[in-house]
Write an enzyme that holds these catalytic residues in place. Structure first.
Site, PDB file in Angstrom:
ATOM      1  N   THR A  28      20.548   6.113   7.693  1.00 56.45           N
ATOM      2  CA  THR A  28      20.245   5.244   6.556  1.00 56.45           C
ATOM      3  C   THR A  28      20.811   3.836   6.700  1.00 56.45           C
ATOM      4  O   THR A  28      20.343   2.911   6.033  1.00 56.45           O
ATOM      5  CB  THR A  28      20.806   5.857   5.266  1.00 56.45           C
ATOM      6  OG1 THR A  28      22.227   6.039   5.423  1.00 56.45           O
ATOM      7  CG2 THR A  28      20.142   7.200   4.972  1.00 56.45           C
ATOM      8  N   GLU A  90      16.189  11.469   7.127  1.00 58.34           N
ATOM      9  CA  GLU A  90      17.231  10.443   7.097  1.00 58.34           C
ATOM     10  C   GLU A  90      18.603  11.106   6.963  1.00 58.34           C
ATOM     11  O   GLU A  90      18.778  12.043   6.169  1.00 58.34           O
ATOM     12  CB  GLU A  90      17.018   9.496   5.910  1.00 58.34           C
ATOM     13  CG  GLU A  90      15.808   8.591   6.028  1.00 58.34           C
ATOM     14  CD  GLU A  90      16.110   7.316   6.812  1.00 58.34           C
ATOM     15  OE1 GLU A  90      17.270   7.155   7.255  1.00 58.34           O
ATOM     16  OE2 GLU A  90      15.187   6.492   6.959  1.00 58.34           O
ATOM     17  N   HIS A 130      14.677   8.168  16.040  1.00 58.65           N
ATOM     18  CA  HIS A 130      13.910   6.951  15.795  1.00 58.65           C
ATOM     19  C   HIS A 130      13.980   6.022  17.005  1.00 58.65           C
ATOM     20  O   HIS A 130      12.988   5.386  17.377  1.00 58.65           O
ATOM     21  CB  HIS A 130      14.457   6.249  14.541  1.00 58.65           C
ATOM     22  CG  HIS A 130      13.512   5.246  13.958  1.00 58.65           C
ATOM     23  ND1 HIS A 130      13.885   4.351  12.980  1.00 58.65           N
ATOM     24  CD2 HIS A 130      12.200   4.984  14.204  1.00 58.65           C
ATOM     25  CE1 HIS A 130      12.852   3.594  12.661  1.00 58.65           C
ATOM     26  NE2 HIS A 130      11.817   3.955  13.381  1.00 58.65           N
ATOM     27  N   ASP A 142      18.790   4.020  15.717  1.00 64.05           N
ATOM     28  CA  ASP A 142      19.285   5.132  14.905  1.00 64.05           C
ATOM     29  C   ASP A 142      18.742   6.477  15.397  1.00 64.05           C
ATOM     30  O   ASP A 142      17.657   6.528  15.987  1.00 64.05           O
ATOM     31  CB  ASP A 142      18.932   4.911  13.430  1.00 64.05           C
ATOM     32  CG  ASP A 142      17.435   4.772  13.160  1.00 64.05           C
ATOM     33  OD1 ASP A 142      16.759   4.066  13.944  1.00 64.05           O
ATOM     34  OD2 ASP A 142      16.948   5.349  12.176  1.00 64.05           O
TER      35      ASP A 142
END
Length: 421
Positions: A28, A90, A130, A142
């Site tokens: 996040t 996430e 990601h 991330d």
């Protein structure tokens, strides 16, 4: 496993005909509270299916059956419609490489991921970060500092067997399958400008030696005082002296110079593709050494990421070079295998499908099957065939045609298997 569904994001879309085949992990880069506010803000136009806070609390913001907008510009193994085929998860984390991922959070993530992997039959290579899929490479990092090997081991080691698949629909009778095979074979030949003569010696040789489908019409040539008829298939070009139909000669790989028939054949094959054969050209020398099949297109130029390339499509691969660096020859198959230079790979794939009168559809089941089985270039648009009340879709590739009853996308058959029955 408890999942909190009290907070929902309006940022979603229908999946349409796409099926879930990937999981993408994110961080996040802030607190769970701020991330929830952002992911549910209509103006943000971003979302994720799940968010797991540091305490292991799982929020589901978008139902699995809908698309969440989490991947952005992304590509993985030749596919660019990542949002349409994935679940986005996430993790609450500062994403600075130092902020830890607590055990409670990891436990919740492992349990959630294992459940989704089993439910949707997601292969290990399609559980990604990601940073693995974001385009251009390096655009995202991330989840930074996340112990990826440990997570994958926890998810996939001793994973229980997946639930049983739905039983396949009973196969049609043998005569219907034969009619289906004949209809698909005839259309595959027609798309390449060829005529399907099942008893023709070259057609029989192509089937027996697994040379694939014709990639162009037959052609005549004269060498010395002998006349030949020839045809290119996915793996090779065949020729027969006219009137001596039992004699079938393969062009094959190897030295061409000094063999008048092979030299005439290779010149004719390139001429059929719209290019003049030049033995001193790096591309033509490469194709002489490597088993990439006959050429389908002349060389063409394209610019990707500010770099100009020359490329050429062959039946079994696309080769390319940066302009002016002719000895640096790359292969599309290598890009797809390594998931490297996704923009270039996508541009080359689009050229293949444009030549075939179609378009690149990375989530199309027949495309995915053909890529996985390395069936070579698409030879034409997909087409429909109806046999005794059953509707099928088929598509011809250099090495085989694929057939699937409409709506039964998990039961793809190969034309070669039907012909062997």
């Amino acid at each position: 496993m408890l999942i909190d569904t009290t907070i929902r994001s309006p940022n979603n879309a229908p999946r349409g005909n796409h099926t879930i085949s990937m999981i993408v992990l994110h961080a996040t880069a802030g607190s769970a509270r701020s991330a929830l506010a952002w992911l549910t803000n209509p103006a943000a136009r971003v979302s994720a299916h799940y968010l797991i806070d540091k305490g292991g609390h799982i929020y589901q913001l978008v139902p699995d059956e809908l698309v969440a907008w989490h991947a952005g510009r992304a590509s993985w193994r030749g596919q660019s419609a990542i949002n349409e085929i994935s679940l986005g998860i996430e993790l609450e984390n500062a994403n600075n490489g130092r902020d830890p991922y607590p055990q409670a959070q990891l436990d919740a993530l492992v349990e959630l991921t294992r459940e989704k992997v089993q439910r949707y039959r997601i292969p290990p290579e399609n559980v990604v970060r990601h940073l693995d899929v974001a385009v251009p490479r390096g655009r995202k990092n991330d989840p930074a500092g996340f112990d990826w090997p440990k997570f994958r081991a926890l998810v996939f080691e001793q994973l229980p067997p997946p639930p049983p698949e739905r039983p396949p629909r009973p196969s049609p009778p043998a005569e219907q399958r034969a009619a289906l095979a004949r209809a698909v074979l005839t259309e595959a030949y027609r798309q390449s400008g060829a005529v399907e003569w099942p008893d023709w010696s070259m057609a029989r040789t192509a089937r027996v030696e697994s040379l694939g489908l014709p990639v162009g019409p037959s052609f005549d040539l004269t060498v010395g005082r002998r006349n030949y008829i020839a045809q290119s298939f996915g793996r090779d070009t065949l020729a027969s002296p006219i009137g001596e139909w039992r004699t079938v000669i393969r062009l094959g790989a190897g030295k061409i110079a000094g063999d008048p028939l092979r030299e005439a054949l290779v010149r004719a094959v390139y001429e059929q593709a719209g290019e003049t054969y030049r033995p001193d050209w790096a591309f033509h020398q490469f194709a002489e050494r490597e088993p990439i099949g006959p050429p389908l297109t002349p060389s063409y130029r394209l610019t990707v990421g500010g770099v100009e390339y020359v490329a050429a499509t062959y039946a079994l691969d696309v080769i390319y070079s940066p302009v002016g660096r002719w000895k640096e020859i790359g292969r599309l198959s290598d890009l797809l295998r390594r998931n490297a230079e996704p923009e270039l790979a996508e541009a080359l794939l689009e050229r293949i499908y444009a030549r075939a009168g179609s378009r690149l559809r990375p989530t199309w089941p027949l495309y995915q099957y053909a890529q996985r089985e390395q069936l070579g270039a698409s030879l034409g648009p997909s087409f429909r065939v109806s046999v005794e009340g059953r509707d099928y879709v088929a598509e011809a590739f250099a090495l085989d045609a694929l057939i699937c009853e409409i709506g039964r996308w998990d039961q793809i058959e190969r034309l070669s298997a039907l012909l062997d029955m």
